[in-house]
Design a protein around this motif. Structure first.
Motif, PDB file in Angstrom:
ATOM      1  N   THR A  95      50.529  35.233  43.436  1.00  0.00           N
ATOM      2  CA  THR A  95      49.359  34.855  44.547  1.00  0.00           C
ATOM      3  C   THR A  95      48.845  36.277  44.641  1.00  0.00           C
ATOM      4  O   THR A  95      47.385  36.483  44.927  1.00  0.00           O
ATOM      5  CB  THR A  95      50.007  34.461  45.570  1.00  0.00           C
ATOM      6  OG1 THR A  95      50.471  33.080  45.536  1.00  0.00           O
ATOM      7  CG2 THR A  95      48.949  34.229  46.667  1.00  0.00           C
ATOM      8  N   LEU A  96      49.557  37.426  44.877  1.00  0.00           N
ATOM      9  CA  LEU A  96      49.142  38.792  45.127  1.00  0.00           C
ATOM     10  C   LEU A  96      48.129  39.382  43.982  1.00  0.00           C
ATOM     11  O   LEU A  96      46.968  39.624  43.995  1.00  0.00           O
ATOM     12  CB  LEU A  96      50.001  39.714  45.235  1.00  0.00           C
ATOM     13  CG  LEU A  96      49.634  41.292  45.434  1.00  0.00           C
ATOM     14  CD1 LEU A  96      48.699  41.027  46.805  1.00  0.00           C
ATOM     15  CD2 LEU A  96      50.838  42.199  45.649  1.00  0.00           C
ATOM     16  N   ALA A  97      48.452  39.060  42.786  1.00  0.00           N
ATOM     17  CA  ALA A  97      47.709  39.143  41.628  1.00  0.00           C
ATOM     18  C   ALA A  97      46.359  38.657  41.388  1.00  0.00           C
ATOM     19  O   ALA A  97      45.488  39.051  41.263  1.00  0.00           O
ATOM     20  CB  ALA A  97      48.616  38.970  40.202  1.00  0.00           C
ATOM     21  N   ARG A  98      46.414  37.150  41.681  1.00  0.00           N
ATOM     22  CA  ARG A  98      45.309  36.347  41.842  1.00  0.00           C
ATOM     23  C   ARG A  98      44.079  36.983  42.702  1.00  0.00           C
ATOM     24  O   ARG A  98      43.002  36.991  42.693  1.00  0.00           O
ATOM     25  CB  ARG A  98      45.646  34.821  42.035  1.00  0.00           C
ATOM     26  CG  ARG A  98      44.297  33.888  41.910  1.00  0.00           C
ATOM     27  CD  ARG A  98      44.881  32.507  42.173  1.00  0.00           C
ATOM     28  NE  ARG A  98      45.674  32.077  41.524  1.00  0.00           N
ATOM     29  CZ  ARG A  98      46.838  31.657  41.835  1.00  0.00           C
ATOM     30  NH1 ARG A  98      47.195  31.810  43.501  1.00  0.00           N
ATOM     31  NH2 ARG A  98      47.965  31.227  41.157  1.00  0.00           N
ATOM     32  N   ALA A  99      44.762  37.086  43.900  1.00  0.00           N
ATOM     33  CA  ALA A  99      43.768  37.769  45.223  1.00  0.00           C
ATOM     34  C   ALA A  99      43.154  39.000  44.826  1.00  0.00           C
ATOM     35  O   ALA A  99      42.075  39.370  45.068  1.00  0.00           O
ATOM     36  CB  ALA A  99      44.651  38.149  46.465  1.00  0.00           C
ATOM     37  N   CYS A 100      44.028  40.185  44.097  1.00  0.00           N
ATOM     38  CA  CYS A 100      43.430  41.343  43.841  1.00  0.00           C
ATOM     39  C   CYS A 100      42.534  41.258  42.689  1.00  0.00           C
ATOM     40  O   CYS A 100      41.364  41.808  42.900  1.00  0.00           O
ATOM     41  CB  CYS A 100      44.451  42.293  43.272  1.00  0.00           C
ATOM     42  SG  CYS A 100      45.880  42.637  44.293  1.00  0.00           S
ATOM     43  N   ARG A 101      42.765  40.441  41.726  1.00  0.00           N
ATOM     44  CA  ARG A 101      41.599  40.038  40.778  1.00  0.00           C
ATOM     45  C   ARG A 101      40.330  39.476  41.177  1.00  0.00           C
ATOM     46  O   ARG A 101      39.394  39.862  40.913  1.00  0.00           O
ATOM     47  CB  ARG A 101      42.340  39.034  39.693  1.00  0.00           C
ATOM     48  CG  ARG A 101      43.299  39.855  38.795  1.00  0.00           C
ATOM     49  CD  ARG A 101      42.808  40.661  37.841  1.00  0.00           C
ATOM     50  NE  ARG A 101      43.627  41.198  36.824  1.00  0.00           N
ATOM     51  CZ  ARG A 101      43.456  42.411  36.183  1.00  0.00           C
ATOM     52  NH1 ARG A 101      42.433  43.024  36.037  1.00  0.00           N
ATOM     53  NH2 ARG A 101      44.438  42.499  35.193  1.00  0.00           N
ATOM     54  N   ARG A 102      40.545  38.487  42.325  1.00  0.00           N
ATOM     55  CA  ARG A 102      39.480  37.887  42.861  1.00  0.00           C
ATOM     56  C   ARG A 102      38.408  38.713  43.547  1.00  0.00           C
ATOM     57  O   ARG A 102      37.377  38.952  43.749  1.00  0.00           O
ATOM     58  CB  ARG A 102      39.850  36.963  43.491  1.00  0.00           C
ATOM     59  CG  ARG A 102      38.612  35.909  44.218  1.00  0.00           C
ATOM     60  CD  ARG A 102      38.025  35.066  43.352  1.00  0.00           C
ATOM     61  NE  ARG A 102      36.822  34.164  43.890  1.00  0.00           N
ATOM     62  CZ  ARG A 102      37.123  33.004  44.212  1.00  0.00           C
ATOM     63  NH1 ARG A 102      38.242  32.541  44.013  1.00  0.00           N
ATOM     64  NH2 ARG A 102      36.271  32.428  44.987  1.00  0.00           N
ATOM     65  N   ALA A 103      39.280  39.367  44.649  1.00  0.00           N
ATOM     66  CA  ALA A 103      38.546  40.345  45.770  1.00  0.00           C
ATOM     67  C   ALA A 103      38.355  41.841  45.121  1.00  0.00           C
ATOM     68  O   ALA A 103      37.337  42.371  45.581  1.00  0.00           O
ATOM     69  CB  ALA A 103      39.533  40.338  46.902  1.00  0.00           C
ATOM     70  N   ARG A 104      39.063  42.362  44.357  1.00  0.00           N
ATOM     71  CA  ARG A 104      38.792  43.824  43.752  1.00  0.00           C
ATOM     72  C   ARG A 104      38.513  44.020  42.256  1.00  0.00           C
ATOM     73  O   ARG A 104      38.279  44.925  41.958  1.00  0.00           O
ATOM     74  CB  ARG A 104      39.908  44.679  44.243  1.00  0.00           C
ATOM     75  CG  ARG A 104      40.230  44.713  45.832  1.00  0.00           C
ATOM     76  CD  ARG A 104      38.920  45.374  46.431  1.00  0.00           C
ATOM     77  NE  ARG A 104      39.380  45.343  47.995  1.00  0.00           N
ATOM     78  CZ  ARG A 104      39.033  44.681  48.881  1.00  0.00           C
ATOM     79  NH1 ARG A 104      38.150  43.353  48.448  1.00  0.00           N
ATOM     80  NH2 ARG A 104      39.452  44.508  50.197  1.00  0.00           N
ATOM     81  N   GLY A 105      38.617  43.043  41.512  1.00  0.00           N
ATOM     82  CA  GLY A 105      38.672  43.222  40.224  1.00  0.00           C
ATOM     83  C   GLY A 105      39.697  43.903  39.442  1.00  0.00           C
ATOM     84  O   GLY A 105      39.349  44.445  38.306  1.00  0.00           O
ATOM     85  N   ARG A 106      40.816  44.035  39.959  1.00  0.00           N
ATOM     86  CA  ARG A 106      41.930  44.867  39.396  1.00  0.00           C
ATOM     87  C   ARG A 106      43.408  44.005  39.598  1.00  0.00           C
ATOM     88  O   ARG A 106      43.352  43.266  40.628  1.00  0.00           O
ATOM     89  CB  ARG A 106      41.944  46.219  40.076  1.00  0.00           C
ATOM     90  CG  ARG A 106      40.687  47.307  39.711  1.00  0.00           C
ATOM     91  CD  ARG A 106      40.776  48.612  40.355  1.00  0.00           C
ATOM     92  NE  ARG A 106      40.716  48.592  41.730  1.00  0.00           N
ATOM     93  CZ  ARG A 106      41.041  49.675  42.390  1.00  0.00           C
ATOM     94  NH1 ARG A 106      41.520  50.932  41.908  1.00  0.00           N
ATOM     95  NH2 ARG A 106      40.979  49.720  43.767  1.00  0.00           N
ATOM     96  N   SER A 107      44.024  44.662  39.015  1.00  0.00           N
ATOM     97  CA  SER A 107      45.468  44.126  39.229  1.00  0.00           C
ATOM     98  C   SER A 107      46.320  44.745  40.278  1.00  0.00           C
ATOM     99  O   SER A 107      45.951  45.892  40.713  1.00  0.00           O
ATOM    100  CB  SER A 107      46.417  44.131  37.830  1.00  0.00           C
ATOM    101  OG  SER A 107      46.767  45.545  37.622  1.00  0.00           O
TER     102      SER A 107
END
Length: 290
Positions: free
Chosen positions: A217-229
């Motif tokens: 979930t954290l990885a999905r959120a970071c990718r969606r909100a910041r474009g990074r892992s």
């Protein structure tokens, strides 16, 4: 602005209203700050304990934030958050309205401080929105010349201004769905954890567990909100703190590595070289490491 060397020391400034008032908010002009007799240099690296929003009103210029020289033009809004290392560029001649306020001021009002001001913490609102925000700033300025209490009226105007700026930030990122809002909230929590614990752990799994979520979930959120892992965000935060310490202290690379949680100096050097492409010593010797 000249580059920093290992002999440079960092200034740390706490909020203090220039008139001695108890108000947690102040509006001033960059030209007035340049002309004011201060006990510190505005061109030297400085770490603030308060927020500074710079609304550029005239001419083009630049500002340094965390080792980046950020170009500014009229209509730009630049945000410097508490604990960021910043400095005013020595060659810049632009004019700005500066909004200074303590971290407690918006929390007292229940208004969030906009954290996504675009690339390099810069936002360019629509001209009409920028004029409206500047009008609010000028109202805050005028309070100083009235019988009204700036610590009361000023904080409420600050709430209105930050609410307006939050709307401008939201509009600049386009329409968002509920999932995007949840991801943004989760990533902001992750960023706060990184600020507090970057020297404790560099494991995204550790952060996910401490936040009560899953690594996926954290990885999905970071990718969606910041474009990074999450790993890229952890590495970037640790690297930023390493750069700050290298540029503003005389501590050895070994001591800095230990302070950031590395058990071996060689591991810190390898980490820093992998992320930045250079060694800690080479970064420190660079002529423009601001």
């Amino acid at each position: 602005m000249s580059g920093m060397t290992a002999d440079d020391t960092i200034q740390r400034l706490s909020f203090r209203h220039s008139s001695g008032r108890a108000s947690p908010v102040e509006v001033t002009r960059l030209s007035a700050l340049r002309a004011r007799g201060l006990d510190h240099s505005i061109h030297d690296p400085t770490r603030l304990t308060f927020h500074m929003l710079q609304f550029v009103t005239e001419a083009e210029g630049a500002h340094w934030v965390d080792f980046k020289r950020i170009a500014l033009r009229p209509g730009d809004v630049l945000s410097v958050r508490p604990d960021q290392v910043h400095a005013f560029d020595t060659e810049a001649a632009h004019e700005s309205l500066l909004l200074l306020f303590t971290p407690d001021a918006p929390r007292y009002l229940g208004v969030p401080v906009p954290t996504r001001l675009g690339a390099d913490s810069v936002l360019r609102p629509a001209p009409a929105d920028f004029r409206f925000l500047v009008d609010l700033l000028r109202l805050l300025e005028r309070i100083e010349t009235t019988h009204l209490r700036p610590e009361s009226v000023g904080t409420r105007l600050l709430g209105t201004l930050l609410a307006g700026l939050t709307d401008v930030v939201a509009a600049s990122h386009g329409p968002t769905d509920r999932a995007a809002l949840r991801y943004e909230a989760l990533v902001r929590t992750f960023e706060a954890h990184l600020d507090a614990h970057h020297a404790v752990s560099r494991s995204p799994t550790w952060y996910a567990a401490s936040m009560g979520t899953t690594p996926r979930t954290l990885a999905r959120a970071c990718r969606r909100a910041r474009g990074r892992s999450p790993k890229q965000m952890v590495d970037a935060r640790v690297t930023l703190e390493a750069k700050r310490l290298l540029a503003t202290t005389d501590d050895t690379a070994e001591a800095i590595g230990y302070a950031l949680g590395f058990t071996e100096a060689t591991n810190f050097v390898k980490f820093f070289r992998r992320v930045t492409g250079t060694t800690p010593d080479a970064f420190r010797r660079a002529p423009a490491t601001r």
